[in-house]
Write an enzyme that holds these catalytic residues in place. Structure first.
Site, PDB file in Angstrom:
ATOM      1  N   HIS A  31     -20.165   7.873 -11.008  1.00 34.74           N
ATOM      2  CA  HIS A  31     -21.753   7.861 -10.924  1.00 34.74           C
ATOM      3  C   HIS A  31     -22.511   8.299 -11.648  1.00 34.74           C
ATOM      4  CE1 HIS A  31     -24.467   7.286  -8.018  1.00 34.74           C
ATOM      5  NE2 HIS A  31     -25.351   8.390  -7.826  1.00 34.74           N
ATOM      6  N   ARG A  49     -35.594  11.051 -10.467  1.00 36.54           N
ATOM      7  CA  ARG A  49     -34.705  11.034  -8.475  1.00 36.54           C
ATOM      8  C   ARG A  49     -34.945  12.023  -7.558  1.00 36.54           C
ATOM      9  NH1 ARG A  49     -29.229  10.483 -12.049  1.00 36.54           N
ATOM     10  NH2 ARG A  49     -30.351   9.547 -14.450  1.00 36.54           N
ATOM     11  N   THR A  69     -35.280  -1.988   0.466  1.00 36.93           N
ATOM     12  CA  THR A  69     -35.717  -1.371  -1.386  1.00 36.93           C
ATOM     13  C   THR A  69     -37.166  -0.844  -0.982  1.00 36.93           C
ATOM     14  OG1 THR A  69     -33.728  -2.304  -1.974  1.00 36.93           O
ATOM     15  CG2 THR A  69     -35.999  -2.022  -4.158  1.00 36.93           C
TER      16      THR A  69
END
Lengths: 242, 242, 242, 242, 242
Positions: free
Chosen positions: D163, D176, D224
């Site tokens: 990932h 992030r 989202t």
């Protein structure tokens, strides 16, 4: 004026099914305003009668999703929209919230045609509705899974033949009509039924549950719409407390 | 006048289950208007008593989906609809939003009949409800998957036999009634229970969870409706703050 | 008067969990009316104190589904309902919409009993909560799939043993309580937790996610209810802007 | 006063994400009341600044679920709740309906640590955000299936390594931050992103869709949340029509 | 002024699709206020015309989810948001509830490019829309499963080639446009269509249902948005009862 018999039997006609809930504050309007609603509804139906035909059904008490159902046919979807926009501008329409609205188009028989499945095609013609006049309507949206659509035409024909066989015995007491919706709504088909015999209809649908085609349903109902067939006049008066 | 005992025991009777939430503004009505609501509700029930029978249940506080439940029986679904339309025109009804509404039809035993499964059929008759009068009602809608319906009749009979065996011991403290809904609602069955012993009922449902039939449930509840059995008078007065 | 300690520890007690959102117009009420709400809430709690005990939690700001949570215990579900009906008739209750309501019953340990799993049973008794007083509550409804219920008792015991092992270390900082809901609500279990240490609780739940039992969850949360433990007085005043 | 830099970088900090819709009647308030809303919002933020820090985002026009988003950090979830309770008591807050509210806790890196995955850990440190100041925020809740959690730690580490690899190239244009939510909300993780380059972000998320970990997502979004980064002052004025 | 032709054909442009329901109380506004709504809407469109272009569609009567649809293009998503915030501050906007809002970005062809799939690429260029001017719009959101995204690029290319082949014949009567949404909305793609021939469109979508790619759809519609292409002036007047 739109030709009702033709619109209900030929391919290439658009069917539009919309269900509504009447908001609670409608009954707080003065009785005179509600009394005028039935005539106003009829006036709007008449205004559009050259292009669209309208069927009306009372669903209150037979399902949580709506109080009434409109079925509108036309060869021009924009004409249908024009009618429904006008309906929503009537007194009752202004107090109605749309709860489902599915559109489809009629087509010639895809599978059980004279060429592809002659025996069953003959079976479909061998009997006609002979019960007392239908009082009930049932509308059941259908969506099929990708496995269904990825079958070969031959496989799907076989499945529909197995589907059709047990339905023949119900030709005498359940009327049916099919609309194709893929890409026009979140359904592949709208199946429409009229009957005077809900017990027979229940048995028909159990028979349809028992064939392999049923394993390909990703939507079969949701909502199942059950109503009584009513004239626009009776429908609007009933919902108006008149 | 409708024969209650007969409507509750014979096949071919329509059962209509509807749940409602009372809107918040109901309690803002003058007390006098709310005080009159119970008598008005009874008047509507009486008006239709030749064709329909009505059972009433208080669900407030026992589930988020509703404040009350109506169960209506009739041999004519249109008569049931006529009653429910009138109910919605009462003061309480006008302030009620329907949150679920399922219809079904009663039938003779499909599987555990004298012919097909004589021992279990005898078992079903060997005991009757002997607990104190039921105070609680539970309604659980059931929908089965395509695999279930595509089984042979013999396979389904076996499954139902396995389902039935562990339920026999609860005949003494849980009453049950079954309605068939395929095609009439987004369910195949409406299962109705009355009991005075919710712990026993919980154990019964755990027993039913433990049989293979449970692997075929696509709907089992949603909503599970739990309520107390109340007369229409007490129900309406309770919800009216009287 | 209801014996709180006994109701919270003995089997056969009904637990009722209900969550509410306060409608926006509540804050438009005159301050005097909102000021009286706390005393009124306490009065209703006191009125029912012979049969039910009530715990209150503030959930606003910790989840989208509710502003507050009530947990009510009683040996008679109808007594619980009577309290909740009265709660809904208080000023705050009238301005509250119920958003979830689950009921269950307490039982003796099913699996990790002295007989079936003596070592783990001893483990459960070997430690008690020793952290500072819990400030947080978490309620997580659980529904298990048909495969779970169709396991043999021995298999399920093994699964629960594997489930229990990693939880032992959290006995010191997370309190737990279990209610059985099959057939009474759309859940099989209501799991209730109190803690002062949300990080520890997060780790406990991750440990529970990592055991095979987790593959049998069809509902685990939805909603997960997180709140702070508050007296009824503080709860109502907080929500009343006092 | 709360240390913003520390709260945004250390483990053991609670993150609270809540989205809101402004009710339609807000704009019917007199302009003077709406004009005062921005100062009032700032006052509430200032009142709690010793314990919580607040970030504000405008989501109207970028998603159907909300008009604005609040992100609140604190080491004490009760302090966060106290702020959000006060926010809901402001003029704008009183006219806001919460549409989602997820909480989580920050932790040290679980997988790509110096010990477990030194090369990728170095990769994560090898580049930092170098694009123009982020204008956009994206919040994506994540829930993983039981199969994921039942993997061994080694397997999960491998999956996260796969990932992580394709994400390294986006360190320069997407910031992030990760929050852990298991048991605290109906999610396992809240993933938070800031960027000035939505095209790059779209590519990053496509890269994450293409790794096997994606087969274990039971929730990835829904909602989202996409918004623009705004000061509280600009946010409230914008929503107030000022 | 924004270059419409360029915005509709170049990569890197943001597309924003939002659907709205007009609240019932809009029609209770004085006719003069509603009459001014169309001019006001146009004014807002003009205000932003240097950065965004706006297309408007009437969906009332063709789906339950909305009354109208806006499609907004810009190279700057914040500029799009600024327009939509202003739209919501118009009279009609203030009485509109957003029911869906999806954003995406245009890209160069991913699969059927001159390099990767020269024959099909030529096919796509071999025919252009030649039917009468489109009257209808259809918007279908698409989300694909993890298995799709975990395919190799070659596998996905093959799937898209199989997808593309049956669509070539519809180039003459259905216009299409694709937006990429992964991470920006709860969809991977927004597919946009214009047509004058809904029967042809229905057949195109059936053809797309019949390819293996369809087995990878986790969202395909929901909602399917069907509308008629209308100028902003006609749209607002229609919804205003003018």
């Amino acid at each position: 004026m739109a030709d009702r018999a033709k619109l209900l039997t030929t391919p290439g006609v658009f069917g539009n099914f919309s269900t509504y809930k009447v908001r609670a504050d409608y009954m707080k309007l003065p009785a005179a305003e509600r009394k005028a609603a039935a005539a106003e509804a009829q006036m709007v139906i008449d205004k559009h009668k050259d292009k669209v035909i309208v069927d009306t059904y009372l669903t209150r008490g037979l399902g949580a999703g709506s109080d009434y159902l409109l079925r509108v046919h036309s060869t021009d979807m924009a004409a249908t929209q024009a009618f429904l926009v006008d309906w929503r501008a009537t007194k009752l329409g202004m107090y109605s919230d749309v709860t489902e609205n599915l559109v489809g188009i009629t087509k010639a028989l895809n599978y059980i045609s004279k060429d592809k499945s002659p025996d069953l095609n003959a079976g479909l013609s061998s009997a006609t509705y002979s019960d007392s006049a239908p009082r009930y309507v049932i509308v059941i949206p259908v969506k099929k899974d990708a496995a269904w659509w990825n079958m070969s035409d031959e496989q799907r024909l076989k499945e529909i033949e197995v589907h059709t066989q047990p339905t023949l015995q119900y030709l005498v007491n359940v009327k049916r009509k099919l609309y194709h919706s893929t890409g026009l709504a979140d359904a592949d088909f709208i199946t429409y039924f009229e009957t005077a015999d809900l017990a027979a209809f229940n048995n028909l649908l159990i028979a349809l549950a028992k064939v392999p085609e049923n394993t390909h349903h990703v939507r079969w109902g949701n909502p199942t719409v059950l109503g009584t067939i009513q004239s626009a006049d009776v429908l609007v008066k009933t919902l108006s407390g008149m």
